[in-house]
Design a protein around this motif. Structure first.
Motif, PDB file in Angstrom:
ATOM      1  N   LEU A 176       1.119  -0.714   0.358  1.00 54.08           N
ATOM      2  CA  LEU A 176      -0.169  -0.219  -0.255  1.00 54.08           C
ATOM      3  C   LEU A 176       1.033   1.563   0.117  1.00 54.08           C
ATOM      4  O   LEU A 176       0.120   2.515  -0.550  1.00 54.08           O
ATOM      5  CB  LEU A 176      -1.079   0.066   1.534  1.00 54.08           C
ATOM      6  CG  LEU A 176      -2.277  -0.350   0.921  1.00 54.08           C
ATOM      7  CD1 LEU A 176      -2.513  -2.056   0.486  1.00 54.08           C
ATOM      8  CD2 LEU A 176      -3.797  -0.588   1.828  1.00 54.08           C
ATOM      9  N   TRP A 177       2.036   1.227   0.717  1.00 50.46           N
ATOM     10  CA  TRP A 177       2.551   2.252   0.495  1.00 50.46           C
ATOM     11  C   TRP A 177       3.022   2.721  -0.533  1.00 50.46           C
ATOM     12  O   TRP A 177       3.571   3.540  -1.079  1.00 50.46           O
ATOM     13  CB  TRP A 177       3.634   2.251   1.576  1.00 50.46           C
ATOM     14  CG  TRP A 177       3.379   2.216   2.726  1.00 50.46           C
ATOM     15  CD1 TRP A 177       2.932   1.573   4.253  1.00 50.46           C
ATOM     16  CD2 TRP A 177       3.545   4.242   3.644  1.00 50.46           C
ATOM     17  NE1 TRP A 177       3.469   2.393   5.182  1.00 50.46           N
ATOM     18  CE2 TRP A 177       3.251   4.182   4.615  1.00 50.46           C
ATOM     19  CE3 TRP A 177       3.719   5.341   3.208  1.00 50.46           C
ATOM     20  CZ2 TRP A 177       3.434   5.082   5.396  1.00 50.46           C
ATOM     21  CZ3 TRP A 177       3.785   6.096   3.917  1.00 50.46           C
ATOM     22  CH2 TRP A 177       3.048   6.133   5.566  1.00 50.46           C
ATOM     23  N   LEU A 178       3.629   1.506  -1.860  1.00 47.12           N
ATOM     24  CA  LEU A 178       4.462   1.562  -2.744  1.00 47.12           C
ATOM     25  C   LEU A 178       3.021   1.777  -3.997  1.00 47.12           C
ATOM     26  O   LEU A 178       3.377   3.525  -4.486  1.00 47.12           O
ATOM     27  CB  LEU A 178       4.738   0.377  -3.666  1.00 47.12           C
ATOM     28  CG  LEU A 178       5.600   0.193  -4.784  1.00 47.12           C
ATOM     29  CD1 LEU A 178       6.524   1.437  -4.837  1.00 47.12           C
ATOM     30  CD2 LEU A 178       5.366  -1.096  -5.046  1.00 47.12           C
ATOM     31  N   ALA A 179       1.567   1.521  -3.503  1.00 47.81           N
ATOM     32  CA  ALA A 179       0.889   2.411  -4.439  1.00 47.81           C
ATOM     33  C   ALA A 179       0.452   3.443  -4.009  1.00 47.81           C
ATOM     34  O   ALA A 179       0.033   4.009  -5.289  1.00 47.81           O
ATOM     35  CB  ALA A 179      -0.781   1.166  -4.153  1.00 47.81           C
ATOM     36  N   ALA A 180       0.916   4.063  -2.561  1.00 48.86           N
ATOM     37  CA  ALA A 180       0.594   5.568  -2.365  1.00 48.86           C
ATOM     38  C   ALA A 180       1.660   6.807  -3.339  1.00 48.86           C
ATOM     39  O   ALA A 180       1.202   7.746  -3.537  1.00 48.86           O
ATOM     40  CB  ALA A 180      -0.094   5.291  -1.161  1.00 48.86           C
ATOM     41  N   SER A 181       3.025   5.457  -3.520  1.00 46.16           N
ATOM     42  CA  SER A 181       3.641   6.163  -3.930  1.00 46.16           C
ATOM     43  C   SER A 181       3.416   6.251  -5.285  1.00 46.16           C
ATOM     44  O   SER A 181       4.285   7.956  -6.075  1.00 46.16           O
ATOM     45  CB  SER A 181       5.027   5.866  -3.371  1.00 46.16           C
ATOM     46  OG  SER A 181       5.302   5.560  -1.998  1.00 46.16           O
ATOM     47  N   LEU A 182       2.880   5.486  -6.400  1.00 47.72           N
ATOM     48  CA  LEU A 182       3.417   5.886  -7.395  1.00 47.72           C
ATOM     49  C   LEU A 182       1.972   6.757  -7.626  1.00 47.72           C
ATOM     50  O   LEU A 182       1.820   7.351  -8.564  1.00 47.72           O
ATOM     51  CB  LEU A 182       2.768   3.968  -8.237  1.00 47.72           C
ATOM     52  CG  LEU A 182       3.928   3.227  -8.364  1.00 47.72           C
ATOM     53  CD1 LEU A 182       3.752   1.322  -8.075  1.00 47.72           C
ATOM     54  CD2 LEU A 182       5.012   3.318  -9.147  1.00 47.72           C
TER      55      LEU A 182
END
Length: 400
Positions: A176-182
């Motif tokens: 989810l952190w990666l999804a938010a960053s993307l």
């Protein structure tokens, strides 16, 4: 402006198509992380925190209800802040919601995360996208809105499986952190550069501009035309959302879990095909009659699903049902365009879709309750068919 030439909306060089492409990506992210991803959030948060399904699922319901209620005020927010700031705020809310859910270790964090996703729906949802695209198009508005909302359908094909893979590979929190960053790194530059309302030079016309009429929400609630639009679509989407949520549960006892998953994929692919197919011709069709046919086709599909155990009948029925899924979201905007003053487009669509969203958010719970009371899905499917038949008839009634 009286002496200027009309723009060619069919030309790929027209700036409006860049707006459509940017909002396609916005809808892809919003529906992928804000709708299709919710099933993943419910499953993983329940497992990680040992919470009950009802506790986590109530957060998802809160998100859908608040998002629908807030969307009523999109026209005001667009006027106050402008489209670029509103969409950027929606991206920030989406990223914040994903971050809160990724680290949710308490009920307060859980509901705060879902509340932020609800705010994201205001800046990135269908009402905002339709209002922005509608300002750029007149003759090709149906095609433009349909292509924009195709991003919502593609999210179920691209982002949802991708998010499942990320969760399995990185773990829930890191995924989810990666999804938010993307979402932030991809969408913010595009929105900052592309999204805006048209200037006079963009939308030059061959005639003097027509005076705009702005309706109040209170007057719309007393308007029979408004309810002839809102009520049928709200009822049809109530059944549609309920079936989408319960589709695997309905089909698994009949054809097995893996084939049921394949049926869901087939439904999603047909939704994409239906949206693109309708988009090519929708500007030449009567949106009310098209909606009635779409709703009737879903009622027929549900009748087959409720009375058959043969995969050779169930899979085509799922395909027929899926063909109209996206179109029932696109068609209300076209009815508003043709039957209400242009200056009232945003406020009418926002109020209509807000009411519809509150109604259809109750669909999954209502179907589940009927299933528990009757011991199977035969009764809820029969009720759904009756509701859709009523909606198909009601949408054809056009008050003067």
């Amino acid at each position: 402006m009286n002496q200027s030439q009309p723009v060619d909306e069919s030309s790929l060089r027209y700036a409006g198509w860049r707006i459509v492409a940017a909002l396609f990506l916005v809808e892809l992210a919003m529906f992928g992380f804000g709708l299709y991803g919710q099933g993943i959030y419910v499953t993983e948060l329940r497992r990680l925190n040992d919470w009950s399904t009802a506790r986590v699922a109530s957060g998802a319901t809160l998100c859908l209800l608040l998002g629908s209620l807030f969307s009523v005020f999109v026209s005001d927010l667009l006027r106050w802040f402008g489209p670029r700031r509103l969409v950027l705020a929606g991206i920030a809310a989406l990223a914040a919601g994903l971050a809160l859910l990724a680290s949710a270790a308490s009920v307060v964090q859980l509901y705060a995360g879902f509340a932020m996703l609800a705010l994201a729906w205001v800046g990135l949802g269908t009402v905002t996208a339709a209002a922005i695209v509608g300002a750029w198009f007149e003759h090709k508005r149906g095609l433009a809105i349909s292509l924009t909302f195709t991003g919502a359908t593609c999210s179920g094909i691209v982002l949802a499986p991708g998010l499942v893979w990320l969760v399995g590979t990185l773990g829930f929190r890191d995924a989810l952190w990666l999804a938010a960053s993307l979402a932030v790194s991809v969408l913010v530059p595009i929105v900052a550069i592309v999204i805006r309302l048209p200037l006079p030079i963009d939308r030059s016309v061959a005639m003097a501009p027509q005076p705009t009429a702005v309706a109040s929400r209170l007057s719309l609630l007393r308007d029979a035309r408004f309810w002839s639009l809102t009520a049928p679509f709200a009822l049809a989407l109530l059944v549609q959302v309920a079936f989408i949520v319960h589709q695997i549960a309905i089909l698994t006892p009949l054809i097995g879990f893996q084939p049921a998953g394949g049926a869901v994929a087939l439904t999603t692919f047909m939704a994409l095909g239906g949206r693109i197919g309708l988009g090519l011709f929708v500007d030449r069709l009567d949106p009310r009659r098209t909606a009635a046919v779409s709703i009737l086709s879903q009622a027929v599909a549900l009748a087959v699903i409720g009375h058959s155990v043969d995969p050779r009948a169930l899979l085509p029925a799922c395909a027929v049902f899926g063909f109209s899924i996206g179109n029932l979201i696109t068609l209300p905007a076209l009815v508003v365009q043709r039957e209400f003053p242009s200056g009232a487009f945003g406020i009418v669509l926002g109020l209509s879709m807000g009411i519809s969203g509150v109604v259809n958010a109750c669909g999954p719970a209502a179907m589940g309750l009927l299933r528990d009371l009757s011991g199977g899905y035969a009764l809820p499917l029969s009720v759904g068919i009756a509701i859709q038949l009523a909606a198909a008839g009601a949408v054809l009634i056009k008050p003067p």
